[in-house]
Each structure stands twice: as C-alpha cells, then as structure tokens.
Design a protein around this motif. Structure first.
Motif, PDB file in Angstrom:
ATOM      1  N   UNK A  43     104.913  -6.178  26.424  1.00  0.00           N
ATOM      2  CA  UNK A  43     105.723  -5.922  27.620  1.00  0.00           C
ATOM      3  C   UNK A  43     105.168  -4.790  28.480  1.00  0.00           C
ATOM      4  N   UNK A  44     105.249  -4.986  29.784  1.00  0.00           N
ATOM      5  CA  UNK A  44     104.864  -3.953  30.742  1.00  0.00           C
ATOM      6  C   UNK A  44     106.072  -3.059  31.006  1.00  0.00           C
ATOM      7  N   UNK A  45     105.877  -1.984  31.739  1.00  0.00           N
ATOM      8  CA  UNK A  45     107.007  -1.119  32.109  1.00  0.00           C
ATOM      9  C   UNK A  45     108.019  -1.873  32.975  1.00  0.00           C
ATOM     10  N   UNK A  46     107.568  -2.680  33.961  1.00  0.00           N
ATOM     11  CA  UNK A  46     108.554  -3.480  34.710  1.00  0.00           C
ATOM     12  C   UNK A  46     109.328  -4.454  33.808  1.00  0.00           C
ATOM     13  N   UNK A  58     118.256 -11.428  23.690  1.00  0.00           N
ATOM     14  CA  UNK A  58     116.811 -11.252  23.518  1.00  0.00           C
ATOM     15  C   UNK A  58     116.112 -11.412  24.861  1.00  0.00           C
ATOM     16  N   UNK A  59     114.914 -10.905  24.913  1.00  0.00           N
ATOM     17  CA  UNK A  59     114.000 -11.121  26.036  1.00  0.00           C
ATOM     18  C   UNK A  59     112.686 -11.554  25.411  1.00  0.00           C
ATOM     19  N   UNK A  60     112.255 -12.753  25.746  1.00  0.00           N
ATOM     20  CA  UNK A  60     111.009 -13.285  25.211  1.00  0.00           C
ATOM     21  C   UNK A  60     109.932 -13.274  26.284  1.00  0.00           C
ATOM     22  N   UNK A  61     108.765 -12.816  25.906  1.00  0.00           N
ATOM     23  CA  UNK A  61     107.579 -12.958  26.753  1.00  0.00           C
ATOM     24  C   UNK A  61     106.791 -14.088  26.111  1.00  0.00           C
ATOM     25  N   UNK A  82     113.376  -8.814  18.096  1.00  0.00           N
ATOM     26  CA  UNK A  82     112.652  -8.728  16.818  1.00  0.00           C
ATOM     27  C   UNK A  82     111.908  -7.406  16.676  1.00  0.00           C
ATOM     28  N   UNK A  83     111.466  -6.850  17.802  1.00  0.00           N
ATOM     29  CA  UNK A  83     110.693  -5.603  17.784  1.00  0.00           C
ATOM     30  C   UNK A  83     111.589  -4.370  17.903  1.00  0.00           C
ATOM     31  N   UNK A  84     112.898  -4.559  17.952  1.00  0.00           N
ATOM     32  CA  UNK A  84     113.833  -3.443  18.075  1.00  0.00           C
ATOM     33  C   UNK A  84     113.789  -2.763  19.436  1.00  0.00           C
ATOM     34  N   UNK A  85     113.341  -3.495  20.450  1.00  0.00           N
ATOM     35  CA  UNK A  85     113.171  -2.921  21.787  1.00  0.00           C
ATOM     36  C   UNK A  85     114.304  -3.312  22.739  1.00  0.00           C
ATOM     37  N   UNK A  86     115.379  -3.844  22.182  1.00  0.00           N
ATOM     38  CA  UNK A  86     116.484  -4.288  23.027  1.00  0.00           C
ATOM     39  C   UNK A  86     117.665  -3.364  22.876  1.00  0.00           C
TER      40      UNK A  86
END
Length: 155
Positions: A113-116, A137-140, A151-155
């Motif tokens: 993920x980018x900063x935006x 979730x947000x999937x790239x 899954x990455x704990x970034x939410x």
C-alpha cells in the motif's frame, strides 16, 4: 418564509432509493476470508484492465457477510484513481449494506500500500463508523496475488 405558488412544487426532483436483487439470500456468496473475497473480486475484474489501469471497487455485504453486490466506484489512469467516498456510501446505503470490503488494483503488480492507499482506507473507515457500516478489509489486487489490510493488521 415564502410560500409555494402556481404548483412550483412540481418542479422538485423526486429521489427514489431502490435496490433490486434476483438472488436469494441462501444463494449469495458468504465471505469468510480475505482469500475468498479476493477470488470473488478478481472474478468480477475485467482481465484486460487489471494490469492496464487502476480501478476501485466495493463489495457490499449484509450483516452475515453475504454478498449483496459489487460496485465499481471509479476507474482511473495507470497510477491512480479518484475515490468519491460519498458515491461509495450512496451505493452501500442503497443496498442496505452492513459491511464493506473495498478493493483496488495496482497495474504495476506491486501489492504494497502507498500513503494515499492508507489515507483513503482511514477515510472510508471513519465515514463507515458514522453510518454504522463497518469497513472489514481493503484489498490491493493484481492478477496473481493480493494484499489484505485486515490480515496485515493495518485496518
């Protein structure tokens, strides 16, 4: 206060909120993991665009995490797309969604993920809190793999 005269009230637009489905609840896909969400979303992606231009989609879910529908929020250029959060939530409200999984592709093939990407995730999550619609979730996504914020704990 000015009163309406000469039937001017007839010049007001009517707004109709309709969600129509032909799919029974028992037949809707039940999202239980990011991998399953990725497979559903990837199947709905135009294979000719996933490595060409960036698109942003939202998977609309009911309270039981069954899929109400998928909505393409935006389609942009090679490196970005503009996400109008109001349109995203207009679709969610219209469908009566209780949860969302947002997804966008990176034509470059890099799933980090980018900063935006992080910023729009936070913005959508905060808007969802106000409306009691949970961002799950947000999937790239790419044609070969994906990154899951949850899954990455970034939410």
């Amino acid at each position: 206060m000015k009163t309406l005269q000469n039937n001017s009230w007839k010049n007001v637009s009517e707004i109709d909120l309709i969600y129509k489905t032909k799919i029974k609840n028992s037949q809707r896909p039940h999202v239980t993991s990011s991998q399953y969400a990725y497979s559903l979303i990837k199947d709905c992606w135009d294979p000719g665009k996933i490595e060409f231009l960036e698109q942003f989609k939202v998977l609309l879910l009911n309270q039981s995490n069954k899929v109400l529908g998928i909505y393409e929020v935006s389609s942009g250029g090679i490196t970005s797309t503009v996400v109008d959060v109001r349109l995203l939530f207009a679709a969610a409200l219209k469908a009566g969604a209780a949860g969302l999984i947002i997804a966008h592709n990176h034509p470059s093939g890099n799933v980090l993920p980018s900063e935006p990407d992080k910023h729009i995730t936070k913005k959508i999550s905060m808007a969802g809190e106000v409306l009691d619609i949970k961002l799950l979730d947000h999937l790239i996504v790419t044609s070969e793999h994906y990154y899951s914020f949850a899954d990455q704990g970034a939410l």
